[in-house]
Design a protein around this motif. Structure first.
Motif, PDB file in Angstrom:
ATOM      1  N   UNK A 110       0.829  -1.213   0.000  1.00  0.00           N
ATOM      2  CA  UNK A 110       0.000   0.000   0.000  1.00  0.00           C
ATOM      3  C   UNK A 110       0.861   1.260   0.000  1.00  0.00           C
ATOM      4  N   UNK A 111       1.761   1.371   0.980  1.00  0.00           N
ATOM      5  CA  UNK A 111       2.591   2.578   1.064  1.00  0.00           C
ATOM      6  C   UNK A 111       3.538   2.673  -0.131  1.00  0.00           C
ATOM      7  N   UNK A 136      -6.160 -11.754  -7.225  1.00  0.00           N
ATOM      8  CA  UNK A 136      -6.289 -11.814  -5.766  1.00  0.00           C
ATOM      9  C   UNK A 136      -7.098 -10.635  -5.243  1.00  0.00           C
ATOM     10  N   UNK A 137      -7.143  -9.540  -6.005  1.00  0.00           N
ATOM     11  CA  UNK A 137      -7.907  -8.361  -5.610  1.00  0.00           C
ATOM     12  C   UNK A 137      -9.310  -8.359  -6.200  1.00  0.00           C
ATOM     13  N   UNK A 138      -9.673  -9.443  -6.884  1.00  0.00           N
ATOM     14  CA  UNK A 138     -10.956  -9.479  -7.604  1.00  0.00           C
ATOM     15  C   UNK A 138     -11.956 -10.447  -6.965  1.00  0.00           C
ATOM     16  N   UNK A 139     -11.541 -11.674  -6.691  1.00  0.00           N
ATOM     17  CA  UNK A 139     -12.527 -12.739  -6.502  1.00  0.00           C
ATOM     18  C   UNK A 139     -12.527 -13.423  -5.141  1.00  0.00           C
ATOM     19  N   UNK A 140     -11.803 -12.879  -4.185  1.00  0.00           N
ATOM     20  CA  UNK A 140     -11.771 -13.518  -2.870  1.00  0.00           C
ATOM     21  C   UNK A 140     -12.785 -12.851  -1.955  1.00  0.00           C
ATOM     22  N   UNK A 141     -13.982 -13.402  -2.043  1.00  0.00           N
ATOM     23  CA  UNK A 141     -15.154 -12.849  -1.374  1.00  0.00           C
ATOM     24  C   UNK A 141     -16.184 -13.957  -1.187  1.00  0.00           C
ATOM     25  N   UNK A 142     -17.052 -13.792  -0.203  1.00  0.00           N
ATOM     26  CA  UNK A 142     -18.133 -14.773  -0.010  1.00  0.00           C
ATOM     27  C   UNK A 142     -19.024 -14.875  -1.232  1.00  0.00           C
ATOM     28  N   UNK A 162     -13.157 -10.856   4.449  1.00  0.00           N
ATOM     29  CA  UNK A 162     -13.003 -12.239   3.982  1.00  0.00           C
ATOM     30  C   UNK A 162     -11.525 -12.631   3.988  1.00  0.00           C
ATOM     31  N   UNK A 163     -10.676 -11.782   3.453  1.00  0.00           N
ATOM     32  CA  UNK A 163      -9.232 -12.080   3.382  1.00  0.00           C
ATOM     33  C   UNK A 163      -8.615 -12.163   4.776  1.00  0.00           C
ATOM     34  N   UNK A 164      -9.022 -11.266   5.652  1.00  0.00           N
ATOM     35  CA  UNK A 164      -8.498 -11.292   7.024  1.00  0.00           C
ATOM     36  C   UNK A 164      -8.942 -12.558   7.744  1.00  0.00           C
ATOM     37  N   UNK A 165     -10.183 -12.955   7.509  1.00  0.00           N
ATOM     38  CA  UNK A 165     -10.713 -14.158   8.173  1.00  0.00           C
ATOM     39  C   UNK A 165      -9.939 -15.401   7.770  1.00  0.00           C
ATOM     40  N   UNK A 166      -9.583 -15.487   6.494  1.00  0.00           N
ATOM     41  CA  UNK A 166      -8.845 -16.653   6.002  1.00  0.00           C
ATOM     42  C   UNK A 166      -7.328 -16.484   6.102  1.00  0.00           C
ATOM     43  N   UNK A 167      -6.908 -15.327   6.611  1.00  0.00           N
ATOM     44  CA  UNK A 167      -5.468 -15.042   6.769  1.00  0.00           C
ATOM     45  C   UNK A 167      -4.707 -15.129   5.431  1.00  0.00           C
ATOM     46  N   UNK A 168      -5.363 -14.709   4.357  1.00  0.00           N
ATOM     47  CA  UNK A 168      -4.699 -14.681   3.044  1.00  0.00           C
ATOM     48  C   UNK A 168      -4.208 -13.243   2.819  1.00  0.00           C
ATOM     49  N   UNK A 169      -3.043 -12.981   3.368  1.00  0.00           N
ATOM     50  CA  UNK A 169      -2.557 -11.609   3.476  1.00  0.00           C
ATOM     51  C   UNK A 169      -2.036 -11.049   2.157  1.00  0.00           C
ATOM     52  N   UNK A 170      -1.522 -11.914   1.274  1.00  0.00           N
ATOM     53  CA  UNK A 170      -1.117 -11.428  -0.045  1.00  0.00           C
ATOM     54  C   UNK A 170      -2.338 -10.875  -0.780  1.00  0.00           C
ATOM     55  N   UNK A 171      -3.430 -11.603  -0.732  1.00  0.00           N
ATOM     56  CA  UNK A 171      -4.670 -11.187  -1.383  1.00  0.00           C
ATOM     57  C   UNK A 171      -5.171  -9.868  -0.777  1.00  0.00           C
ATOM     58  N   UNK A 175      -5.516  -6.233  -2.652  1.00  0.00           N
ATOM     59  CA  UNK A 175      -6.813  -5.559  -2.609  1.00  0.00           C
ATOM     60  C   UNK A 175      -6.674  -4.140  -2.083  1.00  0.00           C
ATOM     61  N   UNK A 176      -5.962  -3.993  -0.978  1.00  0.00           N
ATOM     62  CA  UNK A 176      -5.795  -2.674  -0.359  1.00  0.00           C
ATOM     63  C   UNK A 176      -4.944  -1.755  -1.233  1.00  0.00           C
ATOM     64  N   UNK A 177      -3.901  -2.316  -1.879  1.00  0.00           N
ATOM     65  CA  UNK A 177      -3.029  -1.501  -2.729  1.00  0.00           C
ATOM     66  C   UNK A 177      -3.779  -0.982  -3.952  1.00  0.00           C
ATOM     67  N   UNK A 178      -4.580  -1.841  -4.566  1.00  0.00           N
ATOM     68  CA  UNK A 178      -5.355  -1.392  -5.731  1.00  0.00           C
ATOM     69  C   UNK A 178      -6.361  -0.326  -5.325  1.00  0.00           C
TER      70      UNK A 178
END
Length: 332
Positions: A110-111, A136-142, A162-171, A175-178
């Motif tokens: 992000x930074x 990874x910034x598109x489709x990782x959602x319920x 969703x990403x935090x819950x699954x601990x998929x930090x790259x995703x 997501x946050x950077x985009x």
């Protein structure tokens, strides 16, 4: 050559996608300002300097994502900035491979993105910024589980919770950077185009084994899974790079572009490998010819409207393996 007389910047130039991007931009006549973390590391620079046209039209710059102003010199005089630099550490749903996600992934992504864009807004000559994001910034959602038979497209966004819950930090980082890039660009009047590649395969140019190629190689050689659902969302590295260049050269390019050439199950990959390399025992890795249907699809319509023509999967798969063997990462 359409790039003659034009100067562009590629951040993170020694990376997998970025190395191909530098090569093809030079082939098209562009002058390229390429940033690397260290000019003293030959593994980051030698293969770039060996490209056709590099002697005349490639300038290397040292830059650090964590340092504001670090990219000022590299973007100066450029008409376009390709921001590809970002840490890649894929994490398992069950066993995260990062000890400090904020420090190792989220802050650099992000930074780092914002630091690059802050350098860009200082330069009047830059007409467009092209951000390498990810599926990874598109489709990782319920929504994916709730949309059986649905079509994933550019209107989809991964969900932070969703990403935090699954601990998929790259995703989460992607997501946050985009999201940060889009907001900053709107606030500062930047023309931003986003490319969202799937898991990238294809031949390597850099001398080191990147994380995604290593993961795919482990799956091919040892049967290890990169994704627990056994579905691979893949794109050829050269197709992804062509999309980046088309996003520069076509004025009508806009928004984001899903770049997925192949949506395929692990078992089907093994069946194709068995045809390509019948003596390597891949037939032992699947039981029959029945491959379970994939419960969703990913739209290629917008990418194809840009002019992308996807490489056939068997070609990409063979190119990947032959490249890994040639560089002695994989047994012959």
């Amino acid at each position: 050559m359409s790039g003659e007389g034009k100067v562009v910047c590629v951040t993170g130039a020694s990376g997998y996608i970025a190395s191909w991007l530098v090569k093809l931009l030079l082939n098209r006549g562009y002058t390229v300002h390429a940033t690397v973390r260290s000019l003293d590391d030959p593994k980051k620079t030698e293969h770039l300097l060996a490209f056709d046209g590099a002697k005349e039209r490639l300038l290397l710059f040292e830059a650090n994502l964590s340092v504001e102003g670090s990219f000022d010199s590299a973007v100066s005089g450029c008409v376009c900035v390709f921001h590809t630099a970002s840490p890649v550490i894929l994490t398992s749903v069950y066993e995260p491979k990062v000890t400090d996600p904020q420090k190792e992934l989220l802050d650099p992504a992000v930074k780092g993105t914002l630091n690059v864009l802050k350098s860009v807004v200082k330069v009047k000559s830059v007409k467009r910024v092209i951000l390498t994001s990810s599926m990874a910034a598109v489709m990782f959602t319920d929504r994916l589980a709730e949309s059986a038979g649905g079509v994933v497209d550019e209107t989809w966004f991964s969900d932070q919770v969703f990403c935090e819950r699954l601990k998929i930090y790259y995703h989460l980082a992607k997501t946050l950077a985009e999201d940060a890039a889009v907001k900053f660009s709107k606030e500062n009047g930047l023309d931003l185009v986003v490319i969202n590649p799937g898991y990238v395969i294809g031949p390597l140019l850099q001398p080191t084994l990147n994380f995604t190629s290593e993961g795919f190689m482990n799956f091919i050689e040892k049967g290890k899974e990169v994704f627990p659902d056994r579905i691979y969302i893949l794109v050829d590295v050269k197709d992804s790079v062509v999309a980046h260049i088309l996003a520069l050269e076509k004025p009508e390019a806009n928004g984001r572009y899903c770049m997925v050439g192949y949506l395929i199950r692990a078992q089907e990959i093994m069946m194709i490998l068995d045809k390509l390399y019948p003596d390597r025992g891949y037939s032992l890795r699947y039981k029959d010819n029945c491959v379970e249907a994939i419960p969703y699809s990913i739209s290629t319509a917008k990418a194809e409207s840009l002019g992308v023509e996807f490489t056939p999967f068997e070609v990409s798969l063979k190119d990947t393996i032959e490249s890994l063997k040639e560089k002695k990462f994989m047994n012959p």
